[in-house]
Design an enzyme around this catalytic site. Sequence first.
Site, PDB file in Angstrom:
ATOM      1  N   ASN A  91       0.876  -1.180   0.000  1.00  0.00           N
ATOM      2  CA  ASN A  91       0.000   0.000   0.000  1.00  0.00           C
ATOM      3  C   ASN A  91       0.914   1.232   0.000  1.00  0.00           C
ATOM      4  OD1 ASN A  91      -1.787   2.050   0.504  1.00  0.00           O
ATOM      5  ND2 ASN A  91      -2.366   1.361   2.555  1.00  0.00           N
ATOM      6  N   LYS A 104       0.134   4.270  -0.301  1.00  0.00           N
ATOM      7  CA  LYS A 104      -0.519   5.442   0.293  1.00  0.00           C
ATOM      8  C   LYS A 104      -0.296   6.694  -0.582  1.00  0.00           C
ATOM      9  CE  LYS A 104      -0.051   3.259   4.751  1.00  0.00           C
ATOM     10  NZ  LYS A 104      -0.089   3.379   6.191  1.00  0.00           N
ATOM     11  N   HIS A 151      -9.531   0.871   4.955  1.00  0.00           N
ATOM     12  CA  HIS A 151      -8.249   1.036   5.646  1.00  0.00           C
ATOM     13  C   HIS A 151      -8.468   1.943   6.858  1.00  0.00           C
ATOM     14  CE1 HIS A 151      -4.145   2.298   6.497  1.00  0.00           C
ATOM     15  NE2 HIS A 151      -3.773   1.199   5.858  1.00  0.00           N
ATOM     16  N   GLU A 186      -6.916   4.355   7.917  1.00  0.00           N
ATOM     17  CA  GLU A 186      -6.760   5.789   7.632  1.00  0.00           C
ATOM     18  C   GLU A 186      -8.012   6.345   6.956  1.00  0.00           C
ATOM     19  OE1 GLU A 186      -2.968   5.374   5.658  1.00  0.00           O
ATOM     20  OE2 GLU A 186      -2.084   4.827   7.583  1.00  0.00           O
ATOM     21  N   GLU A 232      -5.251  -5.374  10.672  1.00  0.00           N
ATOM     22  CA  GLU A 232      -4.242  -4.349  10.885  1.00  0.00           C
ATOM     23  C   GLU A 232      -4.496  -3.631  12.215  1.00  0.00           C
ATOM     24  OE1 GLU A 232      -2.384  -3.017   6.959  1.00  0.00           O
ATOM     25  OE2 GLU A 232      -4.180  -1.826   7.213  1.00  0.00           O
ATOM     26  N   GLY A 262       2.500   1.964  10.838  1.00  0.00           N
ATOM     27  CA  GLY A 262       3.421   3.088  10.674  1.00  0.00           C
ATOM     28  C   GLY A 262       4.128   3.498  11.957  1.00  0.00           C
ATOM     29  N   SER A 292       3.525  -2.469  10.384  1.00  0.00           N
ATOM     30  CA  SER A 292       4.984  -2.489  10.539  1.00  0.00           C
ATOM     31  C   SER A 292       5.597  -3.848  10.195  1.00  0.00           C
ATOM     32  CB  SER A 292       5.391  -2.057  11.950  1.00  0.00           C
ATOM     33  OG  SER A 292       4.953  -0.727  12.193  1.00  0.00           O
ATOM     34  N   GLY A 348       2.861  -1.223   4.345  1.00  0.00           N
ATOM     35  CA  GLY A 348       2.898   0.210   4.078  1.00  0.00           C
ATOM     36  C   GLY A 348       4.331   0.662   3.838  1.00  0.00           C
ATOM     37  N   GLY A 349       4.968   1.155   4.896  1.00  0.00           N
ATOM     38  CA  GLY A 349       6.308   1.747   4.784  1.00  0.00           C
ATOM     39  C   GLY A 349       7.317   0.889   4.039  1.00  0.00           C
TER      40      GLY A 349
HETATM   41  C1  PEP Z   1      -0.797  -0.054   6.295  1.00  0.00           C
HETATM   42  O1  PEP Z   1      -1.025   1.137   6.354  1.00  0.00           O
HETATM   43  O2  PEP Z   1      -1.605  -0.799   5.713  1.00  0.00           O
HETATM   44  C2  PEP Z   1       0.406  -0.575   6.935  1.00  0.00           C
HETATM   45  C3  PEP Z   1       0.440  -1.818   7.281  1.00  0.00           C
HETATM   46  O3  PEP Z   1       1.431   0.332   7.138  1.00  0.00           O
HETATM   47  P1  PEP Z   1       2.874   0.014   7.763  1.00  0.00           P
HETATM   48  O4  PEP Z   1       3.385  -1.242   7.135  1.00  0.00           O
HETATM   49  O5  PEP Z   1       3.703   1.207   7.428  1.00  0.00           O
HETATM   50  O6  PEP Z   1       2.666  -0.150   9.242  1.00  0.00           O
END
Ligand code: PEP
Length: 251
Positions: free
Chosen positions: A9, A11, A95, A97, A167, A173, A213, A234-235
């Site tokens: 993702n 973002k 999600h 967010e 999640e 994040g 994460s 994500g990251g």
């Molecule tokens: C996400 O936003 O779906 C996510 C898992 O982010 P991160 O891996 O950065 O925690």
Amino acid sequence: MRKKIVAGNWKMNKTGEEAIALAEGIKLDLADCVDMEVVVCPPFTAIKPVSDVLAETQVKVGSQNMSSDDDGAYTGEISHTMLKELFVTYVILGHSERREYHKETDCLVNKKVKKALEKNLRPIVCVGEKLEDRESGNTEKVVEEQVRGSLAGITADQFEDVVIAYEPVWAIGTGKTATTEQAQDVHAFIRGIVADMVGQEAADGVRIQYGGSMKPENAAELLSQPDIDGGLIGGAALEALSFVEIVKAGL
Ligand code: PEP
């Protein structure tokens, strides 16, 4: 046997050029990856160039959201038709967010999930508790409400095309990952809810990703758990190297 699925993702990151470079990097290593499903979800503006780079590869393209409506006066929204035109096959829905900053409710997420399935797009439906829910012992209550609400009315057959992403919001994040045991416990719990909703066979088939994460250092352990069928990243999906390493950790 459930085929694992790892999705990135991106973002609100990556300009068109940056997205092409990232997609090229992923393509180098994963173009022929068939043992796991690999999906990348760029921002809307980069879907077309990324789809072009990944055409003829095994890597699929997803979007980070989708309207529950077909077309019309919905400023700022994007429709299933527009996404399919760009060869999108997966859509991330609900999600945290979107739930937090755009006030998306389970009811709206449910409408979007139904629309996606009706139009042959595969939803990745996100659920997860906030830190205060976990600390007050309400993880299962909150997750159950989200699963039942977001997936209400989905049939056992339709569940074949659904991916659930667990999640924990406190892990997104933040660099804090749920322990393997915490994650596995909630995944098994979610599978139990799906069994109660539509039967054991559909529950045994549904893929449940972990997100929060996930990185190369913790991916192998998380992905080896019996009820963890992949990751939503994500990251660590913003660089080809770490994303590819996570995929390889699950192979
Ligand atoms: C996400 O936003 O779906 C996510 C898992 O982010 P991160 O891996 O950065 O925690």
